[in-house]
Design a protein around this motif. Structure first.
Motif, short mmCIF file in Angstrom:
data_model
loop_
_atom_site.label_atom_id
_atom_site.label_comp_id
_atom_site.label_asym_id
_atom_site.label_seq_id
_atom_site.Cartn_x
_atom_site.Cartn_y
_atom_site.Cartn_z
N LEU A 44 9.18 24.45 35.91
CA LEU A 44 8.49 23.05 35.51
C LEU A 44 7.69 23.23 34.26
N LYS A 45 7.01 24.12 34.03
CA LYS A 45 6.26 24.48 32.82
C LYS A 45 7.17 24.56 31.57
N ALA A 46 8.27 25.09 31.76
CA ALA A 46 9.37 25.29 30.62
C ALA A 46 9.96 23.88 30.42
N GLU A 47 10.07 22.92 31.42
CA GLU A 47 10.73 21.80 31.45
C GLU A 47 9.61 20.86 30.66
N ASN A 48 8.24 20.85 30.78
CA ASN A 48 7.48 19.77 30.35
C ASN A 48 6.06 20.73 29.72
N PRO A 49 6.37 21.50 28.74
CA PRO A 49 5.24 22.50 28.32
C PRO A 49 3.84 21.80 28.01
N GLY A 50 2.93 22.56 28.30
CA GLY A 50 1.51 22.03 27.94
C GLY A 50 0.76 20.83 28.92
N GLN A 51 1.66 20.47 30.00
CA GLN A 51 1.41 19.47 31.18
C GLN A 51 1.13 20.30 32.29
N PRO A 52 0.08 20.02 33.03
CA PRO A 52 -0.36 20.54 34.47
C PRO A 52 0.72 20.22 35.29
N VAL A 53 1.33 21.27 36.31
CA VAL A 53 2.29 20.93 37.01
C VAL A 53 1.65 20.20 38.32
N PRO A 54 1.95 18.87 38.66
CA PRO A 54 1.53 18.29 39.87
C PRO A 54 1.91 19.23 41.16
N VAL A 55 1.09 19.43 42.18
CA VAL A 55 1.09 20.36 43.37
C VAL A 55 2.27 19.78 44.34
N ASP A 56 2.37 18.57 44.43
CA ASP A 56 3.56 18.06 45.24
C ASP A 56 5.05 18.48 44.84
N LEU A 57 5.21 18.84 43.32
CA LEU A 57 6.44 19.15 43.14
C LEU A 57 6.87 20.79 43.33
N VAL A 58 5.87 21.41 43.88
CA VAL A 58 6.16 22.87 44.16
C VAL A 58 5.74 23.16 45.54
N THR A 59 5.29 22.08 46.39
CA THR A 59 5.06 22.58 47.81
C THR A 59 5.98 21.22 48.72
N THR A 60 6.07 22.06 49.84
CA THR A 60 6.89 21.18 50.83
C THR A 60 5.96 20.28 51.74
N SER A 61 6.50 19.28 52.37
CA SER A 61 5.63 18.45 53.14
C SER A 61 5.88 19.15 54.55
N GLY A 62 4.90 18.61 55.55
CA GLY A 62 4.92 19.31 56.94
C GLY A 62 6.27 18.79 57.62
N SER A 63 6.95 17.75 57.33
CA SER A 63 7.89 17.13 57.98
C SER A 63 9.13 17.63 57.28
N GLY A 64 9.09 17.84 56.02
CA GLY A 64 10.32 18.37 55.22
C GLY A 64 11.18 17.04 54.81
N LEU A 65 10.72 15.71 55.18
CA LEU A 65 11.43 14.68 55.04
C LEU A 65 10.71 13.45 54.14
N ASP A 66 9.59 14.21 53.56
CA ASP A 66 8.81 13.12 52.84
C ASP A 66 9.70 12.40 51.67
N PRO A 67 9.65 11.04 51.58
CA PRO A 67 10.49 10.32 50.77
C PRO A 67 9.53 9.99 49.34
N ASP A 68 8.17 10.25 49.36
CA ASP A 68 7.57 9.89 48.01
C ASP A 68 6.84 10.94 47.47
N ILE A 69 6.94 10.77 46.36
CA ILE A 69 5.88 11.68 45.36
C ILE A 69 4.63 11.05 44.85
N SER A 70 3.78 11.85 44.26
CA SER A 70 2.72 10.99 43.75
C SER A 70 3.02 10.42 42.27
#
Length: 201
Positions: A117-143
């Motif tokens: 993700l850093k290579a995709e968008n250099p210089g920007q902090p990576v949002p945590v929800d793009l690299v973690t899973t939800s408890g259900s594995g079915l989360d339809p939303d992101i921040s």
């Protein structure tokens, strides 16, 4: 003895009929009348065809689409029923990864995702929800932050100006419920459908 057993059996049958049949049927019927779309699974249609539900995430991997959270759900391995294989957003097997903070596999996967993700968008902090899973594995939303982070990649893949995608995203952000509960979020399926509609215009 029969005098003691009869009331217990009558009570068992009565409570089973009330709580196991009458109450669920009544609640389902009332929900179907008051909230028909939600009671039917919050299905989303496109061109007369059901393409998903607003309650269950889907796997989008193309650079031209916004991606959701990782999903750790699995399914039985077709080659060996005793094993499982990754099956993202498998609604029949809702689960998290169960990997803890000391897991080397989890650390390696997150590190690789962050680097990508850093290579995709250099210089920007990576949002945590793009690299973690939800408890259900079915989360339809992101921040909204996770969606904004992906704008440069999607804009490049689609040949659309970033400010146009930013406006599209802003229209898809859902606020806190009653202004206080939960966090602002973006439904990934709805956002990608709006993205496809934008391409049609």
């Amino acid at each position: 003895m029969l005098n003691q057993l009869r009331p217990a059996l009558v009570l068992l049958v009565a409570l089973t009929a009330i709580t196991g049949l009458a109450y669920p049927l009544a609640v389902t019927g009332i929900a179907g009348v008051i909230f028909p779309a939600k009671a039917a699974g919050s299905l989303i249609e496109r061109d007369g065809k059901v393409v998903g539900s607003s309650l269950i995430g889907q796997s989008f991997t193309s650079d031209g689409y916004f991606h959701g959270r990782h999903s750790a759900t699995t399914a039985p391995d077709p080659a060996d029923a005793a094993k499982t294989v990754p099956a993202p957003y498998n609604a029949a097997n809702s689960s998290g990864s169960n990997l803890g903070p000391t897991s080397a596999a989890l650390a390696d996967r997150v590190k690789a995702d962050v680097e990508k993700l850093k290579a995709e968008n250099p210089g920007q902090p990576v949002p945590v929800d793009l690299v973690t899973t939800s408890g259900s594995g079915l989360d339809p939303d992101i921040s909204p932050e996770a969606a904004r982070f992906q704008i440069p990649r999607v804009a490049k893949a689609r040949g659309v100006p970033e400010d146009k995608l930013a406006g599209l995203l802003a229209a898809q952000v859902q606020g806190r419920w009653l202004g206080v509960l939960g966090e602002p979020r973006v439904n990934v399926l709805a956002l990608n459908i709006a993205l496809d509609d934008l391409a049609r215009k």
